[in-house]
Design a protein around this motif. Structure first.
Motif, PDB file in Angstrom:
ATOM      1  N   HIS A 235       0.823  -1.209   0.000  1.00 50.95           N
ATOM      2  CA  HIS A 235       0.000   0.000   0.000  1.00 50.95           C
ATOM      3  C   HIS A 235       0.857   1.258   0.000  1.00 50.95           C
ATOM      4  N   GLN A 236       1.997   1.233   0.682  1.00 50.46           N
ATOM      5  CA  GLN A 236       2.883   2.398   0.699  1.00 50.46           C
ATOM      6  C   GLN A 236       3.515   2.647  -0.670  1.00 50.46           C
ATOM      7  N   ILE A 237       3.961   1.553  -1.312  1.00 51.00           N
ATOM      8  CA  ILE A 237       4.625   1.690  -2.613  1.00 51.00           C
ATOM      9  C   ILE A 237       3.612   1.933  -3.727  1.00 51.00           C
ATOM     10  N   LEU A 244       8.631  -2.820  -9.789  1.00 51.57           N
ATOM     11  CA  LEU A 244       9.921  -2.147  -9.946  1.00 51.57           C
ATOM     12  C   LEU A 244      10.669  -2.043  -8.628  1.00 51.57           C
ATOM     13  N   ARG A 245       9.934  -1.968  -7.523  1.00 51.53           N
ATOM     14  CA  ARG A 245      10.581  -1.818  -6.217  1.00 51.53           C
ATOM     15  C   ARG A 245      11.176  -3.141  -5.724  1.00 51.53           C
ATOM     16  N   VAL A 246      10.556  -4.258  -6.067  1.00 50.36           N
ATOM     17  CA  VAL A 246      10.996  -5.542  -5.532  1.00 50.36           C
ATOM     18  C   VAL A 246      12.005  -6.224  -6.449  1.00 50.36           C
ATOM     19  N   VAL A 247      11.831  -6.123  -7.765  1.00 44.13           N
ATOM     20  CA  VAL A 247      12.680  -6.821  -8.723  1.00 44.13           C
ATOM     21  C   VAL A 247      13.689  -5.840  -9.325  1.00 44.13           C
ATOM     22  N   ASN A 248      14.972  -6.151  -9.183  1.00 45.70           N
ATOM     23  CA  ASN A 248      16.059  -5.342  -9.754  1.00 45.70           C
ATOM     24  C   ASN A 248      16.007  -3.889  -9.311  1.00 45.70           C
ATOM     25  N   SER A 249      15.702  -3.676  -8.031  1.00 41.35           N
ATOM     26  CA  SER A 249      15.642  -2.306  -7.511  1.00 41.35           C
ATOM     27  C   SER A 249      17.023  -1.875  -7.016  1.00 41.35           C
ATOM     28  N   PRO A 253      16.835  -4.622  -0.970  1.00 42.76           N
ATOM     29  CA  PRO A 253      15.620  -5.326  -0.521  1.00 42.76           C
ATOM     30  C   PRO A 253      14.953  -4.584   0.630  1.00 42.76           C
ATOM     31  N   PRO A 254      13.630  -4.627   0.701  1.00 45.59           N
ATOM     32  CA  PRO A 254      12.920  -3.945   1.799  1.00 45.59           C
ATOM     33  C   PRO A 254      13.183  -4.644   3.122  1.00 45.59           C
TER      34      PRO A 254
END
Length: 416
Positions: A235-237, A244-249, A253-254
């Protein structure tokens, strides 16, 4: 994590493997150890922990590899992996085993809907041959006169009664039914939640709250606790940017804070999971859909329906027992009624005279029936359709997934 190995499980694995590497004169040692039990009780994972503790190397075969469009491939694969494992023992000078996961799923026959293929026969025959001659395992098309090292085989599954009976007989396969008791469950669940700070008392109360659940339930429960933080992160992202945030960011990693692992929260989430299980068990939509499809298949236009005469009262005033169909005998109807009254389900199989000698029965195309009227009307159509063949009635226990009754109710007339 400090995972827990059940002492009974470790003892069985260690004794079987060690016994196969010892030369015991005059003693016939079973080559195969079959570990069976309910789904989700951690049979494979406990094996992995035992192998790691003993320093044993493993060659794995999945039950999904025991079928192929090319006949003979799975049997050749078993022989090849067995010989490779024997070579590992020779080269590395340590214990190695061949492990087949979910053997019953790949080589078992659960009901009339399971096709018994050439590969299934060859897999059973190959394992029987290896168990009888563990140092003389040849590949198709070649022969090596030199004996190889004996390799213990460990197989896992849920229901070994679905396997070929001569394969699981004593002398070839040693059986071990794995059902963790309360102490085992407390130890295993304690290992699952070891990083989360739960006390021994909390673990005991959690296990006692869900006594009928398998080990996998508690592992899935721990994973479910993280769902809340992952949901907040999404929900934040935003749904549009999460990929885009999780893969190849480039941000890395969060990171997540430790979730709420209080006992009350775990029990609340566990009850929700149990509710989802009950919805699946109670829906049984496949029975409803298949019953509708069967009704369409058996539908006949009004002009082709033959009316059955209504039975008349007897002269002494007692009404004759009505029969739902003239082709189904009263004895067969009573047998169907008794099978259904025990909570079993009914299905039918047929076979011609040539295949009857080999026991190659085939399904009549019906699902498991749980209503008397459906069973008798379906049987009537099968008796007409397969009038020149054998037809048998099968009673199946839906919980144990095994056959309880098999009765031939039609035999073809002899042709002189």
């Amino acid at each position: 994590m400090s995972y827990y190995i059940a002492p009974r499980f470790l003892d069985k694995i260690a004794v079987h493997i060690t016994k196969n590497f010892l030369n015991l004169p005059g003693v016939r040692v079973p080559l195969i150890l079959g570990i069976h039990g309910r789904k989700g009780e951690g049979k494979t994972f406990q094996c992995e922990l035992a192998f790691e503790k003993m320093g044993v190397e493993v060659t794995l075969i999945s039950g999904g590899e025991l079928e192929s469009p090319d006949a003979g491939d799975p049997a050749r694969l078993i022989r090849l992996r067995y010989r490779e494992t024997a070579e590992l023992i020779k080269v590395r000078g340590k214990m190695c085993v061949l492990m087949i996961n979910d053997l019953d799923a790949g080589a078992g026959r659960f009901d009339e809907g399971t096709q018994y293929t050439v590969n299934t026969q060859l897999v059973n025959a190959t394992l029987m041959n290896i168990a009888d001659n563990p140092t003389d395992v040849q590949l198709p098309g070649s022969y090596d006169a030199n004996p190889i090292r004996r390799v213990p085989i460990i197989v896992t599954g849920n229901d070994f009664s679905t396997l070929y009976a001569p394969l699981i007989r004593d002398g070839r396969m040693e059986k071990f039914y794995w059902e963790p008791d309360r102490d085992d469950k407390i130890g295993i669940v304690g290992g699952i939640f070891a990083p989360d700070g739960l006390s021994n008392r909390d673990i005991e109360q959690l296990v006692d709250t869900f006594p009928n659940q398998s080990i996998d339930f508690f592992s899935a429960l721990r994973s479910r606790i993280y769902d809340e933080q992952i949901r907040n992160f999404i929900h934040q992202i935003g749904y549009e940017r999460i990929s885009l945030r999780v893969v190849n960011s480039v941000e890395g990693p969060p990171e997540f804070k430790k979730p709420d692992f209080t006992l009350s929260h775990l029990i609340e989430s566990g009850h929700f999971m149990v509710g989802e299980q009950k919805r699946v068990e109670n829906s049984q939509l496949v029975d409803e859909y298949n019953r509708l499809n069967r009704g369409r298949r058996n539908y006949q236009p009004a002009s082709s329906v033959v009316e059955t005469p209504t039975p008349q009262p007897s002269t002494n005033g007692s009404r004759q027992q009505s029969t739902l169909n003239t082709h189904v005998s009263l004895e067969t109807q009573e047998q169907i009624r008794q099978i259904l009254s025990q909570g079993l389900k009914v299905t039918f199989e047929h076979v011609d005279e040539r295949r009857f000698r080999t026991g190659a029965w085939q399904s009549c195309g019906t699902i498991h029936i749980d209503a008397e009227s459906d069973a008798i009307s379906t049987l009537e159509s099968h008796l007409t359709e397969y009038s020149g063949e054998y037809v048998r009635l099968v009673g199946i226990d839906p919980k144990a997934k095994r056959r309880v009754v098999e009765t031939i109710i039609q035999r073809p007339t002899s042709r002189n």
